[in-house]
Design a protein around this motif. Structure first.
Motif: not given
Length: 364
Positions: A155-163, A217-226
């Motif tokens: 749940a924590i990982e999924l919530a972080k990904t959704a955020e 920052y968007l590129d950073t977000l995309r990398s973290r989401i990936q």
């Protein structure tokens, strides 16, 4: 024809030497015997068909089905033959009914057992469609259960990904809006947020710098989401979620073909009801009437024997039984009398012998 007649006489359990003396009664017992024979035949087909699905997928499924079907048919045939032949027509009507009551109940049970596998064959196409629906529902329920368990565990990982995805979507929308404003600033369009000065001036450069930071920052977000999605995909692979896929087409047909007797029996029961739980009248009464037909067919020999009047064969058989009982009693009395006389003679012999021995002792 004589051999066929004698065979059906044997199936009905009559005494053939006695029934041969009364031509008027012969056809009735031929009919009873034929009914018993065909009941056993249907039982053999039913039992063999049922066991075929029990051993479906094995190398000797057909052999097992034929062997069990033959044994089951013979067992039902022998039971029906005994049930009919054991009804005493020389008793009163009430006593005959009491004698036949457990036999009728047993015949009803046999009829239900025989009818079920044959119903499975009659509704084979409908059962296959029902099994497809049932198996797909089970797979969906199983996959949903695994997904819920996965969502609770991570749940924590999924919530972080959704955020992160929400932040990414918001940032993409902001960048899109800022690009429009930069374009307006460059072309000198006057608004509340633009200067109205044409060209790539200080305001435009400032907006461009802010836009570059947002895109970085968007590129950073995309990398973290990936990275989060890769991790979650690996966890799904480990938990087995990626291996559970809905069966379709040929794969689903193969599973349906290997369905066992229990699944087919359950599918036949489900055909009586619609998806909303209401009764499907057409299927319900069709299945019920087929079962009632076999129950009636199984009970028919008993009913025929009960409804038939006491005929010459029954009277002759009853008289012969009385003669046999009387003859057995006389033989019993003769044996007892002979044993008594033999015992008395043996006692007299012992008495004479003992008397001579005592006389000899007194003389000495």
């Amino acid at each position: 024809m004589n051999k066929v007649t004698q065979f059906f006489w044997w199936c009905s359990g009559v005494h053939q030497a006695t029934i041969a003396k009364y031509p008027a009664e012969q056809n009735k017992y031929v009919g009873i015997g034929a009914t018993i024979f065909f009941t056993g035949l249907f039982a053999a087909l039913s039992g063999g068909y049922a066991l075929y699905f029990v051993f479906s997928g094995t190398s000797f499924s057909i052999v097992y089905a034929l062997l069990f079907g033959l044994l089951w048919g013979l067992a039902i045939f022998n039971m029906d033959r005994y049930i009919v032949s054991s009804i005493n027509k020389n008793a009163s009507g009430g006593k005959q009914f009491l004698q036949a009551t457990p036999r009728i109940l047993l015949a009803v049970l046999i009829g239900i057992v025989i009818a079920r596998p044959l119903e499975l064959k009659v509704f084979d196409k409908e059962i296959r469609e029902q099994l497809r629906t049932t198996y797909l529902d089970r797979q969906r329920a199983h996959i949903d259960t695994l997904n819920k368990a996965f969502e609770g565990k991570y749940a924590i990982e999924l919530a972080k990904t959704a955020e992160l995805k929400t932040e990414r979507d918001s940032l993409e929308s902001a960048i899109k809006s800022d690009r429009i404003k930069l374009k307006m600033e460059t072309f000198g369009e006057k608004t509340v947020e633009t200067s109205g000065i044409v060209g790539y001036g200080p305001y435009a450069k400032q907006r461009q710098a802010e836009l570059d930071k947002q895109e970085q920052y968007l590129d950073t977000l995309r990398s973290r989401i990936q990275q989060q999605e890769i991790y979650l995909r690996q966890r799904k692979q480990f938990e087995g979620l990626l291996d559970n896929q809905l069966l379709t087409g040929g794969s689903l047909d193969s599973v349906v073909n290997l369905a066992g007797f229990a699944d087919r029996n359950a599918a036949l029961g489900n055909l009586k009801y619609n998806q909303d739980g209401s009764v499907n009248s057409t299927n319900y009464w069709s299945i019920t009437f087929i079962m009632l037909l076999f129950i009636f067919f199984e009970c028919l020999p008993v009913f025929v024997k009960l409804m038939s009047a006491r005929d010459a064969y029954d009277i002759t058989l009853y008289d012969q039984q009385k003669v046999d009982i009387h003859h057995s009693g006389k033989n019993r009395d003769a044996e007892i009398n002979a044993m008594d006389q033999t015992h008395d003679h043996h006692i007299q012999t012992l008495i004479h012998r003992r008397t001579r021995e005592l006389d000899a002792e007194d003389y000495m």
